[in-house]
Design an enzyme around this catalytic site. Structure first.
Site, PDB file in Angstrom:
ATOM      1  N   SER A   2       0.720  -1.204   0.083  1.00 31.07           N
ATOM      2  CA  SER A   2       0.045  -0.003   0.135  1.00 31.07           C
ATOM      3  C   SER A   2       0.878   1.126  -0.114  1.00 31.07           C
ATOM      4  O   SER A   2       0.487   2.280  -0.545  1.00 31.07           O
ATOM      5  CB  SER A   2      -0.799  -0.071   1.380  1.00 31.07           C
ATOM      6  N   ASP A   3       2.200   1.160   0.555  1.00 27.83           N
ATOM      7  CA  ASP A   3       3.060   2.445   0.492  1.00 27.83           C
ATOM      8  C   ASP A   3       3.446   2.734  -0.900  1.00 27.83           C
ATOM      9  O   ASP A   3       3.404   3.794  -1.394  1.00 27.83           O
ATOM     10  CB  ASP A   3       4.067   2.134   1.555  1.00 27.83           C
ATOM     11  N   ARG A   4       3.693   1.639  -1.773  1.00 27.13           N
ATOM     12  CA  ARG A   4       3.993   1.994  -3.017  1.00 27.13           C
ATOM     13  C   ARG A   4       2.887   2.259  -3.980  1.00 27.13           C
ATOM     14  O   ARG A   4       2.986   3.436  -4.780  1.00 27.13           O
ATOM     15  CB  ARG A   4       4.407   0.510  -3.752  1.00 27.13           C
ATOM     16  N   SER A   6       0.389   4.298  -2.500  1.00 26.77           N
ATOM     17  CA  SER A   6       0.102   5.713  -2.200  1.00 26.77           C
ATOM     18  C   SER A   6       1.252   6.642  -2.805  1.00 26.77           C
ATOM     19  O   SER A   6       1.142   7.635  -3.172  1.00 26.77           O
ATOM     20  CB  SER A   6       0.091   5.938  -0.731  1.00 26.77           C
TER      21      SER A   6
END
Length: 90
Positions: A2-4, A6
């Site tokens: 999910s960090d990628r 976002s």
């Protein structure tokens, strides 16, 4: 993961904003997102091999703070250049 996602959405928005600023400036935002994903991949690969890959000059928190400063003070392009250079070192 999910960090990628976002990061991609956020830098995609920056690239979209920069389309009105100059012809090649959106490529700078895409370079920043590519390097941020490369950093995440390298960290995950190193940890899967049993190495510690923590630390660095331009981790996710630093990227977010620096991007916020660039957006808040209207110095987005110099901040993106700085981010790309520091992420390349990281």
């Amino acid at each position: 993961m999910s960090d990628r996602v976002s990061d991609a959405v956020m830098f995609g928005g920056v690239a979209w904003y920069l389309t009105g600023e100059g012809e090649f400036l959106p490529v700078l935002a895409f370079a920043a997102v590519a390097l941020s994903m490369l950093i995440s991949y390298e960290r995950a690969k190193a940890e899967s091999l049993g190495f510690s890959a923590r630390g660095g000059i331009m981790e996710r928190a630093e990227r977010m703070v620096l991007l916020a400063v660039g957006l808040a003070f209207g110095i987005l392009v110099p901040v993106l250049w700085l981010m790309v250079v520091l992420m390349s070192i990281t």
